[in-house]
Design a protein around this motif. Structure first.
Motif, mmCIF file in Angstrom:
data_model
loop_
_atom_site.group_PDB
_atom_site.id
_atom_site.type_symbol
_atom_site.label_atom_id
_atom_site.label_comp_id
_atom_site.label_asym_id
_atom_site.label_seq_id
_atom_site.Cartn_x
_atom_site.Cartn_y
_atom_site.Cartn_z
ATOM 1 N N MET A 67 0.929 -1.125 -0.086
ATOM 2 C CA MET A 67 0.124 0.106 -0.142
ATOM 3 C C MET A 67 0.960 1.155 0.013
ATOM 4 N N LEU A 114 0.579 5.512 -0.429
ATOM 5 C CA LEU A 114 -0.212 6.820 -0.804
ATOM 6 C C LEU A 114 0.690 7.793 -1.369
ATOM 7 N N THR A 163 0.309 -2.832 7.138
ATOM 8 C CA THR A 163 -1.000 -1.832 6.960
ATOM 9 C C THR A 163 -1.984 -1.745 8.145
ATOM 10 N N ASN A 223 -4.369 6.736 -3.013
ATOM 11 C CA ASN A 223 -3.960 5.243 -2.691
ATOM 12 C C ASN A 223 -3.606 4.465 -3.725
ATOM 13 N N ASP A 251 -8.330 8.712 -1.157
ATOM 14 C CA ASP A 251 -7.813 8.578 0.064
ATOM 15 C C ASP A 251 -8.757 8.950 1.283
#
Length: 339
Positions: free
Chosen positions: A148, A150, A162, A280, A293
């Protein structure tokens, strides 16, 4: 004339702001085409509620983009949709959107997938185990390791772990995991972002990056050895750095991404810099997937106060990745031909 690629946008939880923000993705002068996956009647009703003059056109693969027109890949809801009111009966519909988008990216019909928010709780209430887009798409594509990340405000922040309770983070970290995460991050920065030699800064887990073992041994036992191994493989990885000093301009100006050890170590900084415009990104998948997001914002659905900035940013990011990946593929093809 070259056919413009399609970028698929799933409209997410129908009772949330997903339909609202998707209505802003009308045809425009862009090097790609947008198709929204969702119930056409729900989108039409939301358009009328919001007073938006959007013409919804049934998706056709050969259709050209047109100003004021939104192409819709129609999938029907199971129950009536009331803005702000969740309905477990529509949980399967939300997953149908993801399945259709996945089928499209798997076959190449869609060049990328962009996702509006879903409500994990109502999907689980419907009896379907669901922990999020990332895990669902990883399982469908049989991808063992996803990361993940961002992006926003000039930052890219990836996560080693996460959605874990804080007390579980240290136990989850191990050399194999960290090595895989860094390899995935470095690979996708090259192949999906077109960065030839990605520079990655790694945060420590503990305050002061463990202070030479006085505040924890994860840096000594796990993080530092993995960084050294990555450097031996030619990766431009540095750290571990104390997280409280890592996110400063003089540190970040020469970095392409930061790897944080856990969710709330890195994301508060990024969201402070870019909330409402952040993206994201799921790395490691065999296709491009970006997302907003933010969550479903049930209290804003149908009110006219939902901001589509993050969805617009996610769409723009997906296109940048499509273009960068195409450039990388061409480079790889040329390299192979030269051998």
């Amino acid at each position: 004339m070259q056919t413009l690629p399609w970028l698929a946008v799933t409209s997410g939880e129908p009772a949330g702001i997903g339909p609202d923000v998707c209505l802003d993705l009308v045809g425009a002068d862009a090097p790609y085409r947008v198709v929204v996956l969702g119930d056409k009647a729900v989108l039409q009703a939301r358009s009328q509620l919001l007073g938006k003059n959007v013409y919804l056109r049934d998706y056709q693969p050969d259709a050209a983009p047109k100003a004021g027109v939104l192409d819709v890949y129609h999938l029907p809801v199971a129950a009536a949709v009331v803005p702000g009111q969740l309905a477990a009966a529509n949980a399967a519909y939300v997953l149908d959107l993801l399945d259709a988008a996945y089928a499209g990216v798997a076959t190449g019909e869609f060049a990328a997938m962009v996702t509006a928010p879903v409500h994990k709780g109502i999907i689980n209430d419907a009896g379907v185990p669901f922990s999020g887009h990332t895990e669902y798409l990883a399982a469908k594509s049989h991808t063992e390791q996803v990361v993940m990340m961002l992006a926003g405000g000039g930052l890219r922040v990836a996560l080693a772990t996460t959605h874990l309770p804080l007390r579980a983070v240290a136990d989850a970290l191990n050399p194999a995991l960290l090595q895989q995460v860094l390899a995935t991050l470095e690979h996708d920065l090259r192949t999906k972002f077109g960065i030839a030699a990605p520079r990655i800064l790694v945060a420590g887990l503990n305050p002061h990056a463990g202070e030479q073992g006085h505040l924890g041994h994860e840096e000594i036992d796990i993080i530092t050895p993995v960084i050294a191994a990555c450097q031996q493989q030619g990766m431009a990885v540095q750290g571990p750095y104390p997280a409280d000093t890592l996110f400063q301009p003089f540190m970040l100006q020469h970095a392409d991404a930061v790897l944080a050890m856990y969710h709330d170590q890195g994301l508060p900084v990024l969201k402070y810099a870019s909330f409402g415009r952040g993206v994201n990104i799921t790395l490691g998948l065999p296709f491009i997937r970006t997302s907003v997001d933010h969550g479903t914002a049930l209290d804003l659905a149908g009110s006219g106060r939902a901001d589509s900035g993050s969805l617009q940013a996610a769409l723009a990011c997906a296109w940048e990745m499509v273009a960068a990946q195409a450039g990388f593929a061409a480079l790889q093809k040329g390299h192979a031909a030269s051998k």
